[in-house]
Design a protein around this motif. Structure first.
Motif, short mmCIF file in Angstrom:
data_model
loop_
_atom_site.label_atom_id
_atom_site.label_comp_id
_atom_site.label_asym_id
_atom_site.label_seq_id
_atom_site.Cartn_x
_atom_site.Cartn_y
_atom_site.Cartn_z
N CYS A 23 56.63 27.29 39.70
CA CYS A 23 57.18 28.50 40.32
C CYS A 23 58.67 28.62 40.06
O CYS A 23 59.17 29.69 39.66
N ASN A 27 59.81 31.42 37.23
CA ASN A 27 60.43 32.62 37.79
C ASN A 27 61.93 32.65 37.56
O ASN A 27 62.53 33.73 37.46
N LEU A 51 60.09 40.55 42.72
CA LEU A 51 58.89 39.72 42.83
C LEU A 51 59.15 38.31 42.33
O LEU A 51 58.70 37.32 42.92
N ALA A 54 61.07 36.40 44.93
CA ALA A 54 60.18 35.99 46.01
C ALA A 54 59.32 34.80 45.59
O ALA A 54 59.14 33.84 46.36
N ASP A 55 58.78 34.85 44.37
CA ASP A 55 57.95 33.73 43.88
C ASP A 55 58.79 32.47 43.69
O ASP A 55 58.31 31.35 43.90
N THR A 91 55.75 35.04 51.13
CA THR A 91 54.55 35.52 50.44
C THR A 91 54.30 37.00 50.72
O THR A 91 53.77 37.73 49.87
N SER A 94 56.19 39.11 48.28
CA SER A 94 55.49 39.25 47.01
C SER A 94 54.51 40.42 47.06
O SER A 94 54.45 41.25 46.14
N SER A 97 56.40 43.69 47.15
CA SER A 97 56.98 43.98 45.84
C SER A 97 55.93 44.55 44.90
O SER A 97 56.20 45.49 44.13
N PHE A 188 46.94 38.36 41.87
CA PHE A 188 47.36 38.18 43.26
C PHE A 188 46.15 38.22 44.19
O PHE A 188 46.00 37.38 45.09
N SER A 226 52.21 32.31 42.44
CA SER A 226 53.64 32.50 42.17
C SER A 226 54.06 31.87 40.85
O SER A 226 55.09 32.24 40.29
N ASN A 229 52.59 34.43 37.46
CA ASN A 229 53.18 35.71 37.09
C ASN A 229 54.11 35.64 35.88
O ASN A 229 54.06 36.51 35.01
#
Length: 278
Positions: A23, A27, A51, A54-55, A91, A94, A97, A188, A226, A229
């Motif tokens: 993650c 990210n 996003l 957040a992840d 979460t 996410s 978003s 997701f 997460s 993505n």
């Protein structure tokens, strides 16, 4: 029996650590790639960065806290409650978003753990799942469905002039990007629905219906979302893929420049030694 449980706990913690690292690294790459490129100026990619942030926070904050609250460290009731609220907040960001991204795509087309003893299961089912996850996912699915249906209808029309050809090129690009973002939404849903469904079964049926190991698997899937993505961005969204490559080439060029300067400095030092010896 105790040794088996201990081994299982170690394996679970190891998976959590690997997911957390994925993650954070993945990210962070998304954030750096978009922040250093011009595509960040587009509203959609602001939401992608949101996003990704957040992840990233899920990896560096939520997952470590989840491991802590899972019994590795003794905590008070209110500390445990606070830790779980932080994880759920991240979460939820996410999910929101993703919802904002779906609305943005819609407008772009039409306007060119062990938290059961601390947090009530009714809250997790009715508010966390039905209100904050299921309803946004259904709304996003409807929006994307409408987007694809509209674009498909417009693309069937034969272009009669240059303006219509430009419009169709624009719609094709929007369709490709919307498809990639819908894939993020689908992943997701696939990652979070098992845990939410088990929470529902536990709330309505009782604790005997779901084994504890199944909950741990569901938690791992929800956390892994997460880390997935950034891979989707790399393979499905061409602009982000290009930003990745530019960022990579920039670091490679920087590394070669540093190595070159170090080599030059080493040669100069050797020449100085030779001169001093003479």
């Amino acid at each position: 029996m105790e040794s088996t449980v201990a081994v299982g706990a170690v394996i679970y913690t190891l998976f959590e650590v690997l997911i957390a690292v994925g993650c954070c690294l993945g990210n962070m790459l998304v954030i750096l790639a978009l922040w250093t490129s011009k595509i960040i100026q587009q509203p959609t990619f602001y939401l992608v960065v949101s996003l990704a942030v957040a992840d990233f926070m899920v990896g560096c904050v939520a997952i470590p806290l989840a491991v802590v609250v899972d019994g590795r460290v003794k905590t008070s009731f209110y500390s445990c409650l606070f830790i779980n609220c932080v994880g759920m907040l991240l979460t939820l960001v996410s999910a929101l978003s993703l919802a904002a991204t779906a609305v943005d795509r819609f407008l772009r087309v039409y306007v060119p753990l062990r938290f059961i003893d601390v947090i009530p299961m009714s809250y997790l089912v009715y508010f966390r799942f039905f209100v904050c996850s299921l309803i946004p996912m259904l709304v996003m699915t409807v929006l994307y469905g409408h987007i694809f249906w509209t674009i498909r209808g417009n693309l069937r029309e034969k272009p009669g002039n240059g303006a219509q050809e430009q419009s169709q090129i624009y719609l094709k690009k929007e369709k490709q990007l919307a498809g990639s973002l819908f894939l993020v939404l689908a992943l997701f849903a696939l990652s979070w629905l098992p845990l939410h469904i088990m929470n529902c079964i536990l709330h309505f049926g009782g604790p005997d219906y779901i084994p504890v190991k199944a909950f741990y698997v569901g938690i791992l899937f929800s956390h892994a979302n997460s880390a997935v993505n950034p891979l989707v961005y790399a393979f499905k969204i061409e602009k982000i893929k290009t930003a990745y490559l530019k960022l990579w080439s920039r670091f490679v060029a920087c590394g070669e420049e540093i190595r070159g300067s170090q080599t030059t400095q080493s040669i100069d030092n050797n020449l100085d030694r030779v001169a001093n010896n003479e």
